[in-house]
Design a protein around this motif. Sequence first.
Motif, PDB file in Angstrom:
ATOM      1  N   ILE A   1      34.005  34.337  28.545  1.00 37.09           N
ATOM      2  CA  ILE A   1      33.412  35.597  28.084  1.00 37.09           C
ATOM      3  C   ILE A   1      34.431  36.720  28.196  1.00 37.09           C
ATOM      4  N   LEU A   2      35.254  36.652  29.243  1.00 37.11           N
ATOM      5  CA  LEU A   2      36.342  37.612  29.403  1.00 37.11           C
ATOM      6  C   LEU A   2      37.637  36.825  29.483  1.00 37.11           C
ATOM      7  N   LYS A   3      38.655  37.336  28.841  1.00 36.53           N
ATOM      8  CA  LYS A   3      39.903  36.606  28.856  1.00 36.53           C
ATOM      9  C   LYS A   3      41.056  37.596  28.762  1.00 36.53           C
TER      10      LYS A   3
ATOM     11  N   LEU B   1      34.569  48.746  19.383  1.00 34.52           N
ATOM     12  CA  LEU B   1      34.381  49.333  20.710  1.00 34.52           C
ATOM     13  C   LEU B   1      32.931  49.250  21.175  1.00 34.52           C
ATOM     14  N   PHE B   2      32.032  49.572  20.247  1.00 33.41           N
ATOM     15  CA  PHE B   2      30.615  49.583  20.559  1.00 33.41           C
ATOM     16  C   PHE B   2      30.136  48.197  21.008  1.00 33.41           C
ATOM     17  N   ASP B   3      30.584  47.164  20.305  1.00 34.65           N
ATOM     18  CA  ASP B   3      30.191  45.792  20.664  1.00 34.65           C
ATOM     19  C   ASP B   3      30.711  45.415  22.036  1.00 34.65           C
ATOM     20  N   ILE B   4      31.918  45.893  22.340  1.00 37.46           N
ATOM     21  CA  ILE B   4      32.510  45.577  23.642  1.00 37.46           C
ATOM     22  C   ILE B   4      31.720  46.244  24.758  1.00 37.46           C
ATOM     23  N   ARG B   5      31.435  47.531  24.578  1.00 35.02           N
ATOM     24  CA  ARG B   5      30.700  48.274  25.605  1.00 35.02           C
ATOM     25  C   ARG B   5      29.321  47.678  25.833  1.00 35.02           C
ATOM     26  N   ARG B   6      28.735  47.187  24.755  1.00 35.61           N
ATOM     27  CA  ARG B   6      27.419  46.600  24.820  1.00 35.61           C
ATOM     28  C   ARG B   6      27.424  45.267  25.545  1.00 35.61           C
ATOM     29  N   ALA B   7      28.542  44.553  25.446  1.00 39.42           N
ATOM     30  CA  ALA B   7      28.607  43.210  26.032  1.00 39.42           C
ATOM     31  C   ALA B   7      28.933  43.267  27.517  1.00 39.42           C
ATOM     32  N   VAL B   8      29.716  44.286  27.901  1.00 40.31           N
ATOM     33  CA  VAL B   8      30.155  44.355  29.291  1.00 40.31           C
ATOM     34  C   VAL B   8      29.691  45.674  29.905  1.00 40.31           C
ATOM     35  N   GLY B   9      28.778  45.590  30.857  1.00 44.16           N
ATOM     36  CA  GLY B   9      28.301  46.786  31.543  1.00 44.16           C
ATOM     37  C   GLY B   9      29.133  47.018  32.790  1.00 44.16           C
ATOM     38  N   MET B  10      29.238  48.284  33.201  1.00 42.94           N
ATOM     39  CA  MET B  10      30.047  48.619  34.378  1.00 42.94           C
ATOM     40  C   MET B  10      29.207  49.366  35.398  1.00 42.94           C
ATOM     41  N   VAL B  11      29.344  48.962  36.652  1.00 38.73           N
ATOM     42  CA  VAL B  11      28.709  49.700  37.736  1.00 38.73           C
ATOM     43  C   VAL B  11      29.821  50.179  38.653  1.00 38.73           C
ATOM     44  N   PHE B  12      29.785  51.452  39.028  1.00 31.43           N
ATOM     45  CA  PHE B  12      30.874  52.006  39.824  1.00 31.43           C
ATOM     46  C   PHE B  12      30.465  52.233  41.269  1.00 31.43           C
TER      47      PHE B  12
ATOM     48  N   CYS C   1      27.567  40.536  30.488  1.00 28.56           N
ATOM     49  CA  CYS C   1      28.400  40.503  31.682  1.00 28.56           C
ATOM     50  C   CYS C   1      28.302  41.858  32.388  1.00 28.56           C
ATOM     51  N   ILE C   2      28.259  41.824  33.710  1.00 29.63           N
ATOM     52  CA  ILE C   2      28.303  43.081  34.456  1.00 29.63           C
ATOM     53  C   ILE C   2      29.549  43.081  35.321  1.00 29.63           C
ATOM     54  N   VAL C   3      30.330  44.136  35.242  1.00 25.12           N
ATOM     55  CA  VAL C   3      31.480  44.283  36.119  1.00 25.12           C
ATOM     56  C   VAL C   3      31.129  45.351  37.142  1.00 25.12           C
ATOM     57  N   MET C   4      31.187  45.006  38.421  1.00 29.14           N
ATOM     58  CA  MET C   4      30.835  45.981  39.453  1.00 29.14           C
ATOM     59  C   MET C   4      32.055  46.291  40.298  1.00 29.14           C
TER      60      MET C   4
ATOM     61  N   ARG D   1      21.217  37.171  38.313  1.00 30.02           N
ATOM     62  CA  ARG D   1      21.856  35.932  37.877  1.00 30.02           C
ATOM     63  C   ARG D   1      20.798  34.873  37.630  1.00 30.02           C
ATOM     64  N   GLY D   2      19.788  34.850  38.519  1.00 32.76           N
ATOM     65  CA  GLY D   2      18.710  33.885  38.336  1.00 32.76           C
ATOM     66  C   GLY D   2      17.923  34.183  37.067  1.00 32.76           C
ATOM     67  N   ARG D   3      17.700  35.466  36.815  1.00 35.06           N
ATOM     68  CA  ARG D   3      16.773  35.847  35.763  1.00 35.06           C
ATOM     69  C   ARG D   3      17.409  35.892  34.379  1.00 35.06           C
ATOM     70  N   TYR D   4      18.582  36.466  34.290  1.00 33.55           N
ATOM     71  CA  TYR D   4      19.191  36.632  32.971  1.00 33.55           C
ATOM     72  C   TYR D   4      20.403  35.736  32.767  1.00 33.55           C
ATOM     73  N   GLY D   5      20.819  35.016  33.805  1.00 35.63           N
ATOM     74  CA  GLY D   5      22.003  34.181  33.688  1.00 35.63           C
ATOM     75  C   GLY D   5      23.228  35.008  33.343  1.00 35.63           C
ATOM     76  N   ILE D   6      23.249  36.242  33.851  1.00 38.41           N
ATOM     77  CA  ILE D   6      24.288  37.185  33.472  1.00 38.41           C
ATOM     78  C   ILE D   6      25.600  36.850  34.209  1.00 38.41           C
ATOM     79  N   THR D   7      26.712  37.078  33.551  1.00 40.86           N
ATOM     80  CA  THR D   7      28.005  36.878  34.199  1.00 40.86           C
ATOM     81  C   THR D   7      28.280  38.085  35.096  1.00 40.86           C
ATOM     82  N   VAL D   8      28.720  37.830  36.323  1.00 41.59           N
ATOM     83  CA  VAL D   8      28.973  38.948  37.226  1.00 41.59           C
ATOM     84  C   VAL D   8      30.419  38.926  37.706  1.00 41.59           C
ATOM     85  N   VAL D   9      31.100  40.058  37.574  1.00 39.44           N
ATOM     86  CA  VAL D   9      32.409  40.216  38.196  1.00 39.44           C
ATOM     87  C   VAL D   9      32.238  41.266  39.283  1.00 39.44           C
ATOM     88  N   LEU D  10      32.444  40.874  40.531  1.00 41.02           N
ATOM     89  CA  LEU D  10      32.183  41.767  41.652  1.00 41.02           C
ATOM     90  C   LEU D  10      33.487  42.070  42.374  1.00 41.02           C
TER      91      LEU D  10
END
Lengths: 304, 267
Positions: free
Chosen positions: A6-8, A85-96, A170-173, A196-205
Amino acid sequence: MQESAILKTEDLKFRYNRGEEPADAPWKFVLDGISIEIERGSFVAVLGHNGSGKSTLAKHFNAILLPESGKVYVEDIDTADESRLFDIRRAVGMVFQNPDNQLVATVIEEDVAFAPENMGIESKEIRQRVDDALKSVGMYEYREQSPAQLSGGQKQRVAIAGIIAMRPDCIVMDEPTSMLDPRGRREVLGTIETLRGRYGITVVLITHYMNEAAMADRLLVMNEGKIILDGKPLEVFQNIDLIKSIGLDVPQSVELIHKLNREGLNLRTDILSADDCADAIAEYFLKNRPASGCKGAAYMRVLK
Amino acid sequence: MLKDITIGQYYPGKSILHRLDPRMKMIMTFVFIVALFAASNKIGLAVGAFIVIIAYACAKIPLKFLMKSLKPIIPLVLITSVLNLFFLTEGNALFRFWIITVTTEGISFAVVMSVRIICLIAGTSLLTYTTTPIALTDAIEQLLAPLKKIKLPVHELAMMMTIAMRFIPTLIDETDKIMNAQKARGADLETGGPVKRVKALVPILIPLFVSAFRRADELAIAMECRCYQGGEGRTRMNHLKMKLIDLWAGLFILACLAGVVCINIFL
Ligand SMILES: Nc1ncnc2c1ncn2[C@@H]1O[C@H](COP(=O)(O)OP(=O)(O)OP(=O)(O)O)[C@@H](O)[C@H]1O
Ligand SMILES: [Mg+2]
């Protein structure tokens, strides 16, 4: 190209303030040749000391920063492609790190609705997403309050809900728990597990806490803009000397087992949690009762 | 100490006034102001005052709450009344004392003026008492939407208001912290003359500004991450809807305006 990544990144290099440097002494690369692939649905933790480039890497994952050389792909979209850009932002969320500086609105549900509103989603669907996101972080009862009345952990959960409502892949935190107390930290980590259980979301922590890193499927250790270790947390933590040499710690249980083994005990090394560690030591003493005299002394020495 | 400042004076409730569409409420407030200034005689003004009283009773706003917003204008009311009393010297004199002449016209003008100012403040406060800040900004954004045609950044203005309201409590908290930190370093904020006190604020304002800029930077990135690209193509979760009751309320206030004008002409 591979479907599963998903990220490369491909030989990603980056420096801040390019062009302002003195000609004779170029800046060092903050990211210096990073090539990784992150698989869909995985949970990846990133460790590294202050200034090793973790946040800088994270900002490349949704095109806040663009590589100086090399490539970054999000779902096979090159982040340098401005039209996507819009598609990218939509695919990868960021938490700061600081939850205070991520919340926009004066009412919690309005804040969670912010991203879907920006995406131009229809109001009924937004309502549904907002309720769903707030429920999955356990903040639904607070939806009509103001963020100013919440604790740090709760604010951070609202910030996560705001990202969930975008339905990213994907969420990047970036150190989401570093400003929180132990309770807030547990709340946020619990939320990550639920998602992760509910949405099977990819997490980068990105984190500074070893026990958080140990929760992940895969652990990356960064130093001076390079990835120096990459693998399952258990495997990575076996390189105790390397990890210590760059100023990081390994989980206490791993370190204890390691020290005991160095003293001649022969313990299992597939251990991360404190409970497992205690079990392994108990197991060992039960097995080696007759000779426990001198080994007991070794154990005591290590504990001191 | 700083936490006591109330921002956005919303008084939660479920009255008709609370449920009216915020856009209609803003229009009504505007019409009300026009009517107040149009009312040139006492009967018209009495009608205005009566409407205000009914509206407050209807919204169930406690008197104490109203007093809080009236307090700052009491000196203004007193000064204007006194000036009117003493300088309006034409008409039949009630009594004379030294160079001061008090006339019946003077008294009546002073009363009219005071009632007008009080009604003005009370009436406009009612808008913020019965409307949440977020509904207010939404209403402003929509009412001003036609001005986008002349390139007025309406959406941006509304966004700025929202963010300002969101960050005021945060910045107040921060100011408190910085003040305590400076006090712990021996800063003296409470004694000395006005000049000294203003100077003492500098070491508080500088860190506050620095931190506010850092926050703004982080917030901008977080907003971008959440797909923010200005008002273009943005939808809303909660739409404002005009209902039948809003129409009636609008008609009512227009009727009041018409009534006031009629009273002016015929009485
Ligand atoms: N906006 C910026 N402008 C210039 N240099 C920067 C900027 N942000 C970071 N740097 C520099 O880049 C390097 C890497 O910073 P980065 O924030 O990625 O580190 P980090 O691993 O996230 O550290 P931390 O654990 O403290 O968050 C540091 O040397 C830092 O000084
Ligand atoms: Mg960082």
